[in-house]
Write a protein that holds these residues in place. Structure first.
Motif, PDB file in Angstrom:
ATOM      1  N   TYR A 205       0.843  -1.197   0.000  1.00  0.00           N
ATOM      2  CA  TYR A 205       0.000   0.000   0.000  1.00  0.00           C
ATOM      3  C   TYR A 205       0.875   1.243   0.000  1.00  0.00           C
ATOM      4  CZ  TYR A 205      -3.418   3.514   1.211  1.00  0.00           C
ATOM      5  OH  TYR A 205      -4.199   4.633   1.199  1.00  0.00           O
ATOM      6  N   PHE A 206       0.676   2.096  -0.993  1.00  0.00           N
ATOM      7  CA  PHE A 206       1.441   3.341  -1.067  1.00  0.00           C
ATOM      8  C   PHE A 206       0.769   4.386  -0.178  1.00  0.00           C
ATOM      9  CE2 PHE A 206       2.599   7.460  -2.749  1.00  0.00           C
ATOM     10  CZ  PHE A 206       3.961   7.317  -2.958  1.00  0.00           C
ATOM     11  N   VAL A 207       1.491   4.858   0.835  1.00  0.00           N
ATOM     12  CA  VAL A 207       0.925   5.869   1.741  1.00  0.00           C
ATOM     13  C   VAL A 207       1.186   7.246   1.125  1.00  0.00           C
ATOM     14  CG1 VAL A 207       0.821   6.740   4.105  1.00  0.00           C
ATOM     15  CG2 VAL A 207       1.524   4.364   3.683  1.00  0.00           C
ATOM     16  N   PRO A 208       0.124   7.941   0.683  1.00  0.00           N
ATOM     17  CA  PRO A 208       0.334   9.215  -0.009  1.00  0.00           C
ATOM     18  C   PRO A 208       0.791  10.297   0.962  1.00  0.00           C
ATOM     19  CG  PRO A 208      -1.929   8.396  -0.291  1.00  0.00           C
ATOM     20  CD  PRO A 208      -1.292   7.596   0.805  1.00  0.00           C
ATOM     21  N   PRO A 209       1.637  11.224   0.511  1.00  0.00           N
ATOM     22  CA  PRO A 209       2.144  12.253   1.433  1.00  0.00           C
ATOM     23  C   PRO A 209       1.134  13.340   1.774  1.00  0.00           C
ATOM     24  CG  PRO A 209       3.180  12.474  -0.732  1.00  0.00           C
ATOM     25  CD  PRO A 209       2.344  11.224  -0.782  1.00  0.00           C
ATOM     26  N   PHE A 210       0.175  13.652   0.886  1.00  0.00           N
ATOM     27  CA  PHE A 210      -0.768  14.738   1.232  1.00  0.00           C
ATOM     28  C   PHE A 210      -2.143  14.607   0.587  1.00  0.00           C
ATOM     29  CE2 PHE A 210       2.041  16.163  -2.177  1.00  0.00           C
ATOM     30  CZ  PHE A 210       1.143  16.574  -3.159  1.00  0.00           C
ATOM     31  N   ASP A 211      -2.218  14.102  -0.665  1.00  0.00           N
ATOM     32  CA  ASP A 211      -3.500  14.193  -1.382  1.00  0.00           C
ATOM     33  C   ASP A 211      -4.373  12.964  -1.121  1.00  0.00           C
ATOM     34  OD1 ASP A 211      -5.364  15.411  -2.980  1.00  0.00           O
ATOM     35  OD2 ASP A 211      -4.546  14.601  -4.850  1.00  0.00           O
TER      36      ASP A 211
ATOM     37  N   ALA B 247      -7.646  11.522   1.751  1.00  0.00           N
ATOM     38  CA  ALA B 247      -8.599  11.932   2.790  1.00  0.00           C
ATOM     39  C   ALA B 247      -8.128  11.527   4.190  1.00  0.00           C
ATOM     40  CB  ALA B 247      -9.979  11.347   2.500  1.00  0.00           C
ATOM     41  N   ALA B 248      -7.572  10.320   4.325  1.00  0.00           N
ATOM     42  CA  ALA B 248      -7.133   9.864   5.657  1.00  0.00           C
ATOM     43  C   ALA B 248      -5.931  10.668   6.138  1.00  0.00           C
ATOM     44  CB  ALA B 248      -6.791   8.371   5.611  1.00  0.00           C
ATOM     45  N   VAL B 249      -5.038  11.002   5.219  1.00  0.00           N
ATOM     46  CA  VAL B 249      -3.862  11.797   5.588  1.00  0.00           C
ATOM     47  C   VAL B 249      -4.292  13.213   5.997  1.00  0.00           C
ATOM     48  CG1 VAL B 249      -1.748  12.852   4.680  1.00  0.00           C
ATOM     49  CG2 VAL B 249      -2.261  10.448   4.172  1.00  0.00           C
ATOM     50  N   ILE B 250      -5.168  13.810   5.214  1.00  0.00           N
ATOM     51  CA  ILE B 250      -5.642  15.169   5.528  1.00  0.00           C
ATOM     52  C   ILE B 250      -6.356  15.180   6.890  1.00  0.00           C
ATOM     53  CG2 ILE B 250      -7.282  16.980   4.830  1.00  0.00           C
ATOM     54  CD1 ILE B 250      -6.716  16.065   1.880  1.00  0.00           C
ATOM     55  N   ALA B 251      -7.200  14.174   7.120  1.00  0.00           N
ATOM     56  CA  ALA B 251      -7.920  14.111   8.403  1.00  0.00           C
ATOM     57  C   ALA B 251      -6.936  13.977   9.564  1.00  0.00           C
ATOM     58  CB  ALA B 251      -8.912  12.946   8.401  1.00  0.00           C
ATOM     59  N   GLY B 252      -5.888  13.176   9.367  1.00  0.00           N
ATOM     60  CA  GLY B 252      -4.869  13.020  10.413  1.00  0.00           C
ATOM     61  C   GLY B 252      -4.162  14.331  10.704  1.00  0.00           C
ATOM     62  N   GLN B 253      -3.759  15.036   9.656  1.00  0.00           N
ATOM     63  CA  GLN B 253      -3.071  16.325   9.873  1.00  0.00           C
ATOM     64  C   GLN B 253      -4.017  17.310  10.556  1.00  0.00           C
ATOM     65  OE1 GLN B 253      -0.692  14.796   9.051  1.00  0.00           O
ATOM     66  NE2 GLN B 253       0.046  14.860   6.941  1.00  0.00           N
ATOM     67  N   GLY B 254      -5.315  17.210  10.222  1.00  0.00           N
ATOM     68  CA  GLY B 254      -6.299  18.126  10.794  1.00  0.00           C
ATOM     69  C   GLY B 254      -6.426  18.011  12.301  1.00  0.00           C
TER      70      GLY B 254
ATOM     71  N   VAL C 216      -0.131  28.597   8.536  1.00  0.00           N
ATOM     72  CA  VAL C 216       0.173  27.185   8.283  1.00  0.00           C
ATOM     73  C   VAL C 216       1.182  27.069   7.145  1.00  0.00           C
ATOM     74  CG1 VAL C 216      -0.841  24.917   7.892  1.00  0.00           C
ATOM     75  CG2 VAL C 216      -2.287  26.766   8.695  1.00  0.00           C
ATOM     76  N   PRO C 217       2.302  26.355   7.352  1.00  0.00           N
ATOM     77  CA  PRO C 217       3.211  26.091   6.242  1.00  0.00           C
ATOM     78  C   PRO C 217       2.472  25.340   5.132  1.00  0.00           C
ATOM     79  CG  PRO C 217       4.231  25.505   8.334  1.00  0.00           C
ATOM     80  CD  PRO C 217       2.785  25.777   8.617  1.00  0.00           C
ATOM     81  N   LEU C 218       2.783  25.682   3.883  1.00  0.00           N
ATOM     82  CA  LEU C 218       2.005  25.163   2.745  1.00  0.00           C
ATOM     83  C   LEU C 218       2.927  24.568   1.690  1.00  0.00           C
ATOM     84  CD1 LEU C 218      -0.766  25.052   1.230  1.00  0.00           C
ATOM     85  CD2 LEU C 218      -0.231  27.338   0.354  1.00  0.00           C
ATOM     86  N   SER C 219       2.709  23.268   1.417  1.00  0.00           N
ATOM     87  CA  SER C 219       3.423  22.630   0.299  1.00  0.00           C
ATOM     88  C   SER C 219       2.389  21.891  -0.533  1.00  0.00           C
ATOM     89  CB  SER C 219       4.517  21.707   0.814  1.00  0.00           C
ATOM     90  OG  SER C 219       5.135  21.041  -0.261  1.00  0.00           O
ATOM     91  N   GLY C 220       2.229  20.579  -0.332  1.00  0.00           N
ATOM     92  CA  GLY C 220       1.176  19.848  -1.036  1.00  0.00           C
ATOM     93  C   GLY C 220      -0.208  20.197  -0.540  1.00  0.00           C
ATOM     94  N   GLY C 221      -0.284  20.762   0.655  1.00  0.00           N
ATOM     95  CA  GLY C 221      -1.544  21.264   1.170  1.00  0.00           C
ATOM     96  C   GLY C 221      -2.328  20.298   2.048  1.00  0.00           C
ATOM     97  N   GLY C 222      -1.729  19.154   2.410  1.00  0.00           N
ATOM     98  CA  GLY C 222      -2.428  18.237   3.320  1.00  0.00           C
ATOM     99  C   GLY C 222      -2.595  18.851   4.699  1.00  0.00           C
ATOM    100  N   LEU C 223      -1.537  19.467   5.171  1.00  0.00           N
ATOM    101  CA  LEU C 223      -1.568  20.122   6.487  1.00  0.00           C
ATOM    102  C   LEU C 223      -2.562  21.288   6.480  1.00  0.00           C
ATOM    103  CD1 LEU C 223      -0.389  20.589   9.346  1.00  0.00           C
ATOM    104  CD2 LEU C 223       1.389  21.987   8.265  1.00  0.00           C
ATOM    105  N   ALA C 224      -2.441  22.165   5.495  1.00  0.00           N
ATOM    106  CA  ALA C 224      -3.302  23.350   5.448  1.00  0.00           C
ATOM    107  C   ALA C 224      -4.768  22.945   5.278  1.00  0.00           C
ATOM    108  CB  ALA C 224      -2.863  24.272   4.309  1.00  0.00           C
TER     109      ALA C 224
ATOM    110  N   PHE D  58      -5.904  20.686  -3.629  1.00  0.00           N
ATOM    111  CA  PHE D  58      -6.015  21.934  -4.386  1.00  0.00           C
ATOM    112  C   PHE D  58      -7.376  22.587  -4.123  1.00  0.00           C
ATOM    113  CE2 PHE D  58      -7.633  24.170  -8.131  1.00  0.00           C
ATOM    114  CZ  PHE D  58      -6.765  25.245  -8.118  1.00  0.00           C
ATOM    115  N   GLN D  59      -8.408  21.764  -4.258  1.00  0.00           N
ATOM    116  CA  GLN D  59      -9.777  22.246  -4.060  1.00  0.00           C
ATOM    117  C   GLN D  59      -9.972  22.756  -2.619  1.00  0.00           C
ATOM    118  OE1 GLN D  59     -12.267  18.787  -4.500  1.00  0.00           O
ATOM    119  NE2 GLN D  59     -13.980  19.766  -3.476  1.00  0.00           N
TER     120      GLN D  59
END
Ligand SMILES: *Cc1c(COP(=O)(O)O)cnc(C)c1O
Length: 328
Positions: A144-150, A152-159, A177-185, A246-247
């Motif tokens: 299973y490839f764990v995506p770095p930001f894009d 839903a589970a990763v975004i929820a975790g960072q949230g 908020v620091p912004l790169s791929g945007g998972g954190l933001a 992005f959205q």
């Protein structure tokens, strides 16, 4: 379009991951409060296990997999904070993790990840080659490839770090908020605006090579040329086929601030000398934005200090060598 991540999903993630991640401190900064004219607090994810918030998203993503999926192993191609997080989370959850990297990755970085319990798989001479190898192993072995930001589970975790801010400081008016791929933001914005709709969320990136900032300005996911920066954890693209971040950043961020390298160095320097915190470039951009007087705030302000993994030699050079802007 894919459905954005909700406050409810972030609250579920918080319950799921709470045994595996630290609830990090929110600490007042007198020096930055004076500078900004409002109360300023630092959310110290440099104190998180593995040295960055990325453990939250990786842990949540792995916990969401069923046992069959988990037992075939996890894989990613990051040698930075995401790679560390996947290695650590997998080990903590009793799963196997493999980190693909190019043969050019420095030995100390390889060792740091091996030390966290991951298998190292070296292939090719670039990050792109390592990524292709990871994709090959996903197809061949069903890992299973764990995506770095894009994701839903990763975004929820960072949230979840946003939920901690909202409960520690219910009157939060602005969050940097620091912004790169945007998972954190995306995660932090969904959490904080879900709890307090009047709060403003501001992304912060470097001036050159900031893919999300360029994409938001263009109105569509856009590639940018990667350039070397002190905020190395903020490099890389957002994916032209971006599904979620992005959205979410477009809809939830109120503003984006961009910083030059000298400004980022000033942030690292201030973090060490005044706040007593070892912070990497990406983690220091919020502090840097305040020092550069690029932020407008009319109420309590929180700076997300996202990580502390910086090469000690580079850190020392900045802390010793940097003269403050006024003195130069
Ligand atoms: C990954 C990372 C970021 C950026 O997070 P995104 O979700 O990619 O926007 C910021 N700071 C640090 C320390 C990171 O490791």
């Amino acid at each position: 379009m894919t459905r954005p991540v909700t406050l409810h999903e972030i609250e579920v993630a918080q319950k799921q991951i709470s045994a595996h991640v630290l609830r990090t401190p929110l600490r007042a900064s007198l020096a930055l409060s004076e500078r900004a004219g409002v109360a300023v607090y630092l959310k110290l994810e440099n104190h998180q296990r593995t040295g960055s918030f990325k453990l939250r998203g990786a842990t949540n993503a792995i916990l969401r997999l069923d046992q069959g999926r988990r037992s075939r192993g996890l894989i990613t191609a990051s040698t930075g904070n995401h790679g560390r997080a996947v290695a650590y989370a997998a080990k903590a959850l009793g799963a196997r993790a493999m980190i693909c990297m190019s043969t050019l990755v420095p030995a100390n970085k390889v060792e740091a990840i091996r030390h966290l319990g991951a298998e190292i798989h070296t292939a090719g001479r670039s990050q792109d080659d390592a990524m292709l190898e990871a994709e090959h192993l996903v197809r061949q072995k069903g890992m299973y490839f764990v995506p770095p930001f894009d994701d839903a589970a990763v975004i929820a975790g960072q949230g979840t770090l946003g939920l901690e801010i909202a409960s520690d400081l219910p009157k939060t008016a602005v969050v940097l908020v620091p912004l790169s791929g945007g998972g954190l933001a995306s995660g932090v914005a969904a959490a904080i605006k879900g709890r307090r709709s009047s709060a403003r969320i501001v992304g912060v990136s470097m001036e050159r090579g900031a893919a999300m900032a360029a994409s938001l300005a263009a109105g569509v996911p856009t590639n940018v040329q990667e350039v070397e920066t002190l905020a190395d954890s903020l490099g890389g693209g957002i994916g032209l086929d971006n599904r979620l971040t992005f959205q979410m950043c477009r809809d939830l961020l109120d503003d984006v601030i961009l910083l030059g390298e000298e400004e980022i160095a000033a942030g690292i320097h201030h973090a060490a000398r005044i706040e007593g915190e070892t912070v990497e470039g990406a983690g220091a951009v919020g502090i840097a934005a305040l020092l550069a007087r690029k932020v407008k705030a009319d109420g309590p302000l929180v700076v997300v200090v996202s990580g502390g993994n910086i090469d000690p030699v580079a850190h020392r050079a900045i802390v010793d060598g940097y003269q403050s802007g006024e003195a130069r």
